[in-house]
Write a protein that holds these residues in place. Structure first.
Motif, PDB file in Angstrom:
ATOM      1  N   GLU A 251       0.819  -1.221   0.000  1.00  0.00           N
ATOM      2  CA  GLU A 251       0.000   0.000   0.000  1.00  0.00           C
ATOM      3  C   GLU A 251       0.851   1.269   0.000  1.00  0.00           C
ATOM      4  OE1 GLU A 251      -3.699   2.032   2.532  1.00  0.00           O
ATOM      5  OE2 GLU A 251      -2.727   0.205   3.271  1.00  0.00           O
ATOM      6  N   ASP A 252       1.845   1.324   0.858  1.00  0.00           N
ATOM      7  CA  ASP A 252       2.672   2.532   0.936  1.00  0.00           C
ATOM      8  C   ASP A 252       3.370   2.813  -0.384  1.00  0.00           C
ATOM      9  OD1 ASP A 252       1.925   2.883   3.552  1.00  0.00           O
ATOM     10  OD2 ASP A 252       3.746   2.002   4.411  1.00  0.00           O
ATOM     11  N   ARG A 253       3.950   1.778  -0.975  1.00  0.00           N
ATOM     12  CA  ARG A 253       4.684   1.934  -2.244  1.00  0.00           C
ATOM     13  C   ARG A 253       3.743   2.404  -3.354  1.00  0.00           C
ATOM     14  NH1 ARG A 253       9.057  -0.096  -5.392  1.00  0.00           N
ATOM     15  NH2 ARG A 253       8.450  -1.016  -7.395  1.00  0.00           N
ATOM     16  N   TRP A 254       2.563   1.785  -3.451  1.00  0.00           N
ATOM     17  CA  TRP A 254       1.678   2.048  -4.569  1.00  0.00           C
ATOM     18  C   TRP A 254       0.910   3.366  -4.422  1.00  0.00           C
ATOM     19  CZ3 TRP A 254      -0.324  -3.698  -4.983  1.00  0.00           C
ATOM     20  CH2 TRP A 254       0.689  -4.465  -5.570  1.00  0.00           C
ATOM     21  N   VAL A 255       0.474   3.684  -3.216  1.00  0.00           N
ATOM     22  CA  VAL A 255      -0.217   4.967  -3.018  1.00  0.00           C
ATOM     23  C   VAL A 255       0.781   6.111  -3.153  1.00  0.00           C
ATOM     24  CG1 VAL A 255      -1.510   6.394  -1.391  1.00  0.00           C
ATOM     25  CG2 VAL A 255      -2.052   3.959  -1.592  1.00  0.00           C
ATOM     26  N   SER A 256       1.967   5.918  -2.618  1.00  0.00           N
ATOM     27  CA  SER A 256       3.006   6.937  -2.734  1.00  0.00           C
ATOM     28  C   SER A 256       3.365   7.193  -4.193  1.00  0.00           C
ATOM     29  CB  SER A 256       4.251   6.496  -1.959  1.00  0.00           C
ATOM     30  OG  SER A 256       5.290   7.436  -2.102  1.00  0.00           O
ATOM     31  N   ALA A 257       3.374   6.156  -5.002  1.00  0.00           N
ATOM     32  CA  ALA A 257       3.685   6.316  -6.425  1.00  0.00           C
ATOM     33  C   ALA A 257       2.666   7.206  -7.107  1.00  0.00           C
ATOM     34  CB  ALA A 257       3.738   4.953  -7.105  1.00  0.00           C
ATOM     35  N   MET A 258       1.393   7.071  -6.731  1.00  0.00           N
ATOM     36  CA  MET A 258       0.351   7.938  -7.283  1.00  0.00           C
ATOM     37  C   MET A 258       0.488   9.361  -6.772  1.00  0.00           C
ATOM     38  SD  MET A 258      -3.087   5.567  -7.102  1.00  0.00           S
ATOM     39  CE  MET A 258      -4.120   6.948  -7.606  1.00  0.00           C
ATOM     40  N   LYS A 259       0.781   9.491  -5.498  1.00  0.00           N
ATOM     41  CA  LYS A 259       0.869  10.813  -4.880  1.00  0.00           C
ATOM     42  C   LYS A 259       2.026  11.631  -5.442  1.00  0.00           C
ATOM     43  CE  LYS A 259       0.485  11.051  -0.375  1.00  0.00           C
ATOM     44  NZ  LYS A 259       0.646  10.709   1.072  1.00  0.00           N
ATOM     45  N   ASN A 260       3.103  10.957  -5.782  1.00  0.00           N
ATOM     46  CA  ASN A 260       4.333  11.670  -6.133  1.00  0.00           C
ATOM     47  C   ASN A 260       4.734  11.579  -7.604  1.00  0.00           C
ATOM     48  OD1 ASN A 260       5.209  12.522  -3.345  1.00  0.00           O
ATOM     49  ND2 ASN A 260       5.064  10.317  -3.027  1.00  0.00           N
ATOM     50  N   THR A 261       3.910  10.931  -8.424  1.00  0.00           N
ATOM     51  CA  THR A 261       4.277  10.827  -9.819  1.00  0.00           C
ATOM     52  C   THR A 261       4.290  12.192 -10.502  1.00  0.00           C
ATOM     53  OG1 THR A 261       3.765   9.770 -11.928  1.00  0.00           O
ATOM     54  CG2 THR A 261       1.889  10.424 -10.579  1.00  0.00           C
ATOM     55  N   LYS A 262       5.196  12.343 -11.441  1.00  0.00           N
ATOM     56  CA  LYS A 262       5.251  13.565 -12.236  1.00  0.00           C
ATOM     57  C   LYS A 262       4.477  13.415 -13.547  1.00  0.00           C
ATOM     58  CE  LYS A 262       9.721  14.935 -10.311  1.00  0.00           C
ATOM     59  NZ  LYS A 262      11.155  15.262 -10.594  1.00  0.00           N
ATOM     60  N   ILE A 263       3.964  12.217 -13.769  1.00  0.00           N
ATOM     61  CA  ILE A 263       3.154  11.958 -14.964  1.00  0.00           C
ATOM     62  C   ILE A 263       1.736  12.468 -14.720  1.00  0.00           C
ATOM     63  CG2 ILE A 263       2.195  10.130 -16.437  1.00  0.00           C
ATOM     64  CD1 ILE A 263       4.654   8.425 -15.626  1.00  0.00           C
ATOM     65  N   PRO A 264       1.157  13.218 -15.648  1.00  0.00           N
ATOM     66  CA  PRO A 264      -0.223  13.693 -15.469  1.00  0.00           C
ATOM     67  C   PRO A 264      -1.164  12.530 -15.166  1.00  0.00           C
ATOM     68  CG  PRO A 264       0.779  14.770 -17.351  1.00  0.00           C
ATOM     69  CD  PRO A 264       1.746  13.713 -16.908  1.00  0.00           C
ATOM     70  N   LEU A 265      -1.947  12.671 -14.080  1.00  0.00           N
ATOM     71  CA  LEU A 265      -2.773  11.577 -13.578  1.00  0.00           C
ATOM     72  C   LEU A 265      -4.236  11.996 -13.493  1.00  0.00           C
ATOM     73  CD1 LEU A 265      -2.907   8.726 -12.195  1.00  0.00           C
ATOM     74  CD2 LEU A 265      -2.505   9.922 -10.025  1.00  0.00           C
ATOM     75  N   GLN A 266      -5.096  11.154 -14.025  1.00  0.00           N
ATOM     76  CA  GLN A 266      -6.543  11.382 -14.004  1.00  0.00           C
ATOM     77  C   GLN A 266      -7.229  10.164 -13.398  1.00  0.00           C
ATOM     78  OE1 GLN A 266      -8.462  10.957 -17.828  1.00  0.00           O
ATOM     79  NE2 GLN A 266     -10.160  12.309 -17.305  1.00  0.00           N
ATOM     80  N   PHE A 267      -8.338  10.409 -12.677  1.00  0.00           N
ATOM     81  CA  PHE A 267      -9.172   9.298 -12.221  1.00  0.00           C
ATOM     82  C   PHE A 267     -10.601   9.536 -12.693  1.00  0.00           C
ATOM     83  CE2 PHE A 267     -11.077   6.013  -9.818  1.00  0.00           C
ATOM     84  CZ  PHE A 267     -10.062   5.131  -9.475  1.00  0.00           C
ATOM     85  N   ILE A 268     -11.138   8.560 -13.430  1.00  0.00           N
ATOM     86  CA  ILE A 268     -12.523   8.605 -13.909  1.00  0.00           C
ATOM     87  C   ILE A 268     -13.317   7.644 -13.035  1.00  0.00           C
ATOM     88  CG2 ILE A 268     -14.052   8.242 -15.878  1.00  0.00           C
ATOM     89  CD1 ILE A 268     -11.617   8.689 -17.707  1.00  0.00           C
ATOM     90  N   TYR A 269     -14.335   8.169 -12.369  1.00  0.00           N
ATOM     91  CA  TYR A 269     -14.987   7.425 -11.289  1.00  0.00           C
ATOM     92  C   TYR A 269     -16.484   7.261 -11.506  1.00  0.00           C
ATOM     93  CZ  TYR A 269     -16.606   6.481  -6.468  1.00  0.00           C
ATOM     94  OH  TYR A 269     -17.204   5.959  -5.353  1.00  0.00           O
ATOM     95  N   GLY A 270     -16.928   5.994 -11.505  1.00  0.00           N
ATOM     96  CA  GLY A 270     -18.347   5.684 -11.487  1.00  0.00           C
ATOM     97  C   GLY A 270     -18.778   5.531 -10.044  1.00  0.00           C
ATOM     98  N   PRO A 271     -19.607   6.431  -9.504  1.00  0.00           N
ATOM     99  CA  PRO A 271     -19.911   6.439  -8.066  1.00  0.00           C
ATOM    100  C   PRO A 271     -20.841   5.321  -7.591  1.00  0.00           C
ATOM    101  CG  PRO A 271     -21.147   8.166  -9.165  1.00  0.00           C
ATOM    102  CD  PRO A 271     -20.213   7.585 -10.204  1.00  0.00           C
ATOM    103  N   SER A 272     -21.562   4.684  -8.504  1.00  0.00           N
ATOM    104  CA  SER A 272     -22.479   3.615  -8.102  1.00  0.00           C
ATOM    105  C   SER A 272     -21.732   2.280  -8.123  1.00  0.00           C
ATOM    106  CB  SER A 272     -23.691   3.573  -9.040  1.00  0.00           C
ATOM    107  OG  SER A 272     -24.656   2.647  -8.584  1.00  0.00           O
ATOM    108  N   ASP A 273     -20.664   2.237  -7.342  1.00  0.00           N
ATOM    109  CA  ASP A 273     -19.732   1.104  -7.361  1.00  0.00           C
ATOM    110  C   ASP A 273     -19.632   0.515  -5.957  1.00  0.00           C
ATOM    111  OD1 ASP A 273     -17.662  -0.671  -7.577  1.00  0.00           O
ATOM    112  OD2 ASP A 273     -16.170   0.763  -8.241  1.00  0.00           O
TER     113      ASP A 273
END
Length: 325
Positions: A251-273
């Motif tokens: 968890e730490d490695r993977w969440v940190s990778a999202m938090k600190n990436t320099k690559i433009p990051l988008q999340f598309i979310y379906g809320p009825s999940d």
């Protein structure tokens, strides 16, 4: 031998016969659209396993998209989005992860996100993929997190221009696997349930993650099941579900990778999940710096690219335009 013992013996024999027949029935025939999807593909040998991928060059340009699918389905999940994606990209690559889709589905294999990331790298190297965007879903999100971690922490040299994720359990603490997923993950019970899976139980369980009014038709469920059934894929569900434990372990490695990436990051979310319920968007905004978060209509569930393919591609294009990509 008393009457009760005789009845019990007969029942045991009948159950054994029924179980044998039920778990060894032939795979269903594939539909024309599935046949076309399969004929588009090629195979890469990774270790001793065959990995299915599609590399579609649509135009002469260089704008390239790599699509990574979720559990327990395959790259075929993107077939509804494909007509919209080809209007925006010149080349699109799809990969079936080991154990899913048209890739090999070995039994008694230790499936892992790390290995799936290795597979993605192997396909990228094999076809010479460079300067590409990623669109990932569910299980594919977790594989993408590992790739981002390798770029940031391990010096992996991949020219990824952007990453767009959809409805993956990237935050394990608020991820809610279905009861059937938890059961399939159990050592003995999971094996038996996997063997007993059929198109009806599969459709019932998969339908739970779709939003209101966005469920697949029975023909579409049939297609999903036919690919799952290919090479007896339903028998390795429990083994693949080891990724639920991996998400906590890394968890730490993977969440940190999202938090600190320099690559433009988008999340598309379906809320009825049901597996990534609405607290997910709050958590995302809390943990991810300067988040680019696209929340879809309230009736969209776990499979946004299947439930609202045109809208997903529209949001993807707007994101890329705003980032100058």
């Amino acid at each position: 031998m008393d009457l009760l013992t005789k009845i019990t013996s007969i029942l045991v024999v009948l159950i054994a016969i029924g179980f044998t027949i039920f778990t060894n029935y032939p795979a269903p025939p594939i539909s024309p659209i599935m046949y076309q999807w399969q004929t588009w593909g090629s195979y890469l040998t990774f270790k001793q396993f065959k990995i299915f991928y599609i590399d579609k060059q649509i135009n002469n340009g260089t704008k390239t998209l790599l699509c990574l699918h979720g559990f327990p389905t395959s790259s075929f999940d993107y077939f509804k989005a494909y007509p919209f994606l080809i209007k925006s990209f010149d080349r699109i690559v799809f990969i079936d992860f080991l154990g899913m889709g048209y890739s090999d589905k070995p039994t008694l294999h230790s499936y892992s996100i790390m290995e799936q990331a290795d597979i993605v790298q192997s396909v990228i190297n094999h076809i010479g993929l460079d300067d590409f965007h990623i669109l990932a879903h569910d299980y594919g999100d977790t594989v993408t997190q590992e790739i981002l971690a390798r770029i940031r922490d391990d010096g992996l040299n991949l020219k990824i221009k952007s990453v767009s994720m959809m409805n993956g359990g990237v935050f394990p603490s608020i991820h809610s696997p279905l009861v059937i997923q938890k059961l399939l993950h159990l050592p003995v019970i999971g094996y038996l349930l996997g063997k007993l899976n059929n198109k009806y139980t599969f459709a019932i369980n998969l339908n739970r993650v779709f939003g209101s009014g966005t469920s697949p038709t029975m023909a579409e469920f049939y297609n999903f099941w036919a690919i799952v059934r290919h090479n007896h894929g339903y028998r390795v569900f429990g083994d693949i579900l080891a990724y639920l434990d991996e998400r906590f372990e890394h968890e730490d490695r993977w969440v940190s990778a999202m938090k600190n990436t320099k690559i433009p990051l988008q999340f598309i979310y379906g809320p009825s999940d049901p597996v990534n319920p609405p607290p997910f968007d709050v958590m995302y905004h809390k943990l991810i710096y300067n988040p680019y978060f696209d929340k879809l209509d309230e009736n969209i569930g776990h499979y946004p690219h299947f439930e609202a393919p045109e809208e997903v591609v529209k949001r993807l294009n707007l994101f890329l335009q705003k980032k100058g990509l």
